[in-house]
Enzyme design. Structure first.
Site, PDB file in Angstrom:
ATOM      1  N   GLY A  74       0.829  -1.202   0.000  1.00 42.17           N
ATOM      2  CA  GLY A  74       0.000   0.000   0.000  1.00 42.17           C
ATOM      3  C   GLY A  74       0.861   1.248   0.000  1.00 42.17           C
ATOM      4  N   TYR A  85      -0.474 -18.045   0.122  1.00 39.84           N
ATOM      5  CA  TYR A  85      -1.648 -17.169   0.082  1.00 39.84           C
ATOM      6  C   TYR A  85      -2.926 -17.990   0.251  1.00 39.84           C
ATOM      7  CZ  TYR A  85      -4.831 -13.548  -1.748  1.00 39.84           C
ATOM      8  OH  TYR A  85      -5.845 -12.624  -1.919  1.00 39.84           O
TER       9      TYR A  85
HETATM   10  P1  NAD Z   1      -3.127  -4.556  -1.737  1.00 37.28           P
HETATM   11  O1  NAD Z   1      -1.843  -5.274  -1.773  1.00 37.28           O
HETATM   12  O2  NAD Z   1      -3.290  -3.308  -2.525  1.00 37.28           O
HETATM   13  O3  NAD Z   1      -3.555  -4.221  -0.241  1.00 37.28           O
HETATM   14  C1  NAD Z   1      -3.113  -4.930   0.888  1.00 37.28           C
HETATM   15  C2  NAD Z   1      -2.713  -3.912   1.944  1.00 37.28           C
HETATM   16  O4  NAD Z   1      -2.308  -4.606   3.119  1.00 37.28           O
HETATM   17  C3  NAD Z   1      -1.514  -3.056   1.508  1.00 37.28           C
HETATM   18  O5  NAD Z   1      -1.780  -1.708   1.801  1.00 37.28           O
HETATM   19  C4  NAD Z   1      -0.366  -3.601   2.343  1.00 37.28           C
HETATM   20  O6  NAD Z   1       0.641  -2.652   2.578  1.00 37.28           O
HETATM   21  C5  NAD Z   1      -1.094  -4.041   3.600  1.00 37.28           C
HETATM   22  N1  NAD Z   1      -0.392  -5.093   4.363  1.00 37.28           N
HETATM   23  C6  NAD Z   1       0.167  -6.226   3.880  1.00 37.28           C
HETATM   24  N2  NAD Z   1       0.697  -6.950   4.886  1.00 37.28           N
HETATM   25  C7  NAD Z   1       0.452  -6.251   6.028  1.00 37.28           C
HETATM   26  C8  NAD Z   1       0.756  -6.467   7.397  1.00 37.28           C
HETATM   27  N3  NAD Z   1       1.422  -7.560   7.803  1.00 37.28           N
HETATM   28  N4  NAD Z   1       0.360  -5.532   8.302  1.00 37.28           N
HETATM   29  C9  NAD Z   1      -0.294  -4.406   7.918  1.00 37.28           C
HETATM   30  N5  NAD Z   1      -0.601  -4.150   6.639  1.00 37.28           N
HETATM   31  C10 NAD Z   1      -0.238  -5.059   5.703  1.00 37.28           C
HETATM   32  O7  NAD Z   1      -4.241  -5.618  -2.165  1.00 37.28           O
HETATM   33  P2  NAD Z   1      -5.806  -5.470  -2.370  1.00 37.28           P
HETATM   34  O8  NAD Z   1      -6.116  -5.928  -3.733  1.00 37.28           O
HETATM   35  O9  NAD Z   1      -6.277  -4.141  -1.930  1.00 37.28           O
HETATM   36  O10 NAD Z   1      -6.342  -6.583  -1.373  1.00 37.28           O
HETATM   37  C11 NAD Z   1      -6.894  -6.280  -0.103  1.00 37.28           C
HETATM   38  C12 NAD Z   1      -7.415  -7.554   0.547  1.00 37.28           C
HETATM   39  O11 NAD Z   1      -8.428  -8.140  -0.267  1.00 37.28           O
HETATM   40  C13 NAD Z   1      -6.332  -8.626   0.748  1.00 37.28           C
HETATM   41  O12 NAD Z   1      -6.546  -9.254   1.986  1.00 37.28           O
HETATM   42  C14 NAD Z   1      -6.589  -9.594  -0.379  1.00 37.28           C
HETATM   43  O13 NAD Z   1      -6.186 -10.890  -0.045  1.00 37.28           O
HETATM   44  C15 NAD Z   1      -8.099  -9.497  -0.538  1.00 37.28           C
HETATM   45  N6  NAD Z   1      -8.509  -9.886  -1.904  1.00 37.28           N
HETATM   46  C16 NAD Z   1      -8.246  -9.077  -2.971  1.00 37.28           C
HETATM   47  C17 NAD Z   1      -8.602  -9.482  -4.254  1.00 37.28           C
HETATM   48  C18 NAD Z   1      -8.366  -8.631  -5.464  1.00 37.28           C
HETATM   49  O14 NAD Z   1      -8.683  -9.055  -6.576  1.00 37.28           O
HETATM   50  N7  NAD Z   1      -7.847  -7.436  -5.359  1.00 37.28           N
HETATM   51  C19 NAD Z   1      -9.219 -10.733  -4.439  1.00 37.28           C
HETATM   52  C20 NAD Z   1      -9.445 -11.532  -3.323  1.00 37.28           C
HETATM   53  C21 NAD Z   1      -9.101 -11.092  -2.068  1.00 37.28           C
END
Ligand code: NAD
Ligand code: UDP
Length: 313
Positions: free
Chosen positions: A37, A144
């Protein structure tokens, strides 16, 4: 006014969720360790007095007084979650345990951002929530997929053992503005490549399918799930059932950007699911939710975003 904690709030989906929660008049804490992020995703929210930013890693405990928790912290793109697989597993499992512990103490409702990856390379199509999945537990995607599966397990165990109020949503491929331009996911990759007239990298023969959901539809579904009847805990699929082959997506992006890019073929990554499409009957029935934004409209908005981003970089 509710106090709401969003972990992973500075990420792609988290930033849209924080914005929607603020628009609804909530007091929002956005927690992030900035692994994938960025402050840029939420800088426009920082003047709002009801928005608070916390740099923290959820694999260590966090204390605050809140009414609701959305647990999104976890890298989501294969490139990023495979960069440090042990950390990815810790974030999903230990991070979830920490947030569930917080929810238990506060009697807060906690929503888990689970994923269609819990179905692995599915043998049932489209995927209903009752399908138990086909995940390789020792492959490169396992950190994951199994991390998210284990997170669902602890969510349900905290609910059964401690009465924690949980909500589990299984999110299918989501795209939109504020995706990381280098995060390797297909929509951002293709748009960035097309806008720069670079080769479009299709993995495998491009016949594998995905169903793409625009981020606003997802946020709407997550808010509806959080505000639904306490007894409805999920898991519930939140995704757009319109299914496309990856090659179709490549052609669409080239056409919509008027790009001179050529399509090139690269090896299919190991365990890459061959098909994916949500069955959303449960979300329709329990949440009165279904996606509204068609791929063309969502892609138009996303292309505009990346176009501006690339011109200003
Ligand atoms: P992203 O990578 O943009 O967002 C994830 C955020 O979590 C980032 O800001 C990152 O810095 C933060 N992060 C990671 N590890 C961390 C930790 N240990 N402590 C604190 N912060 C942490 O991804 P996204 O697409 O926004 O996904 C958000 C959530 O939705 C995730 O849990 C992901 O698994 C889930 N998800 C997303 C999708 C998709 O298509 N985008 C699909 C299924 C599930
Ligand atoms: N993909 C592709 N070219 C890219 C990036 C991804 O062909 O530059 C393919 C990838 O192999 C997969 C699909 O697009 O079949 C979706 O990949 P993504 O990483 O976006 O999401 P996931 O595989 O986690 O659904």
């Amino acid at each position: 006014m509710k106090r709401v904690l969003v972990t992973g709030g500075a990420g792609f989906i988290g930033s849209h969720l924080c914005e929607a929660l603020l628009n609804q008049g909530n007091d929002v804490i956005c927690l992030d360790n900035y692994f994938t992020g960025s402050k840029k995703n939420i800088v426009h929210l920082m003047d709002n007095h009801y928005f608070e930013l916390v740099r923290h890693d959820i694999i260590t405990s966090y204390y605050a007084e809140v009414d609701e928790i959305y647990n999104l912290a976890c890298p989501a793109s294969p490139v990023h979650y495979q960069y440090n697989p042990i950390k990815t597993l810790k974030t999903s499992l230990i991070g979830s345990i920490n947030m569930l512990g917080l929810a238990k103490r506060l009697k807060a409702t906690i929503l888990q951002a689970s994923t269609s990856e819990v179905y692995g390379d599915p043998e049932i199509h489209p995927q209903p929530e009752t399908y138990r999945g086909n995940v390789n537990p020792i492959g490169p995607r396992a950190c994951y997929d199994e991390g998210k599966r284990a997170a669902e397990t602890v969510f349900f165990d905290y609910h059964r053992q401690n009465g924690v109020k949980i909500k589990v949503v299984r999110i299918f491929n989501t795209y939109g503005p504020r995706m990381h331009p280098n995060d390797g996911r297909v929509v951002s990759n293709f748009i960035v490549q097309a806008l720069q007239n670079q080769d479009i990298t299709v993995y495998g023969d491009g016949k594998q399918t995905r169903s793409f959901q625009y981020v606003d539809d997802l946020v709407d579904g997550m808010l509806k799930m959080m505000n639904s009847d306490e007894k409805f805990i999920g898991p519930v699929n939140i995704g757009n059932p319109e299914e496309f082959q990856i090659i179709e997506l490549a052609q669409k992006v080239i056409e919509m950007t008027n790009s001179k890019s050529k399509i090139i073929y690269q090896p299919l990554p190991q365990d890459d699911p061959m098909q994916r499409k949500p069955n959303i009957d449960l979300a329709k029935e329990k949440l009165n939710w279904e996606p509204k934004i068609k791929l063309e409209l969502g892609l138009t908005k996303t292309i505009e975003y990346f176009d501006k981003l690339l011109k200003n970089s």
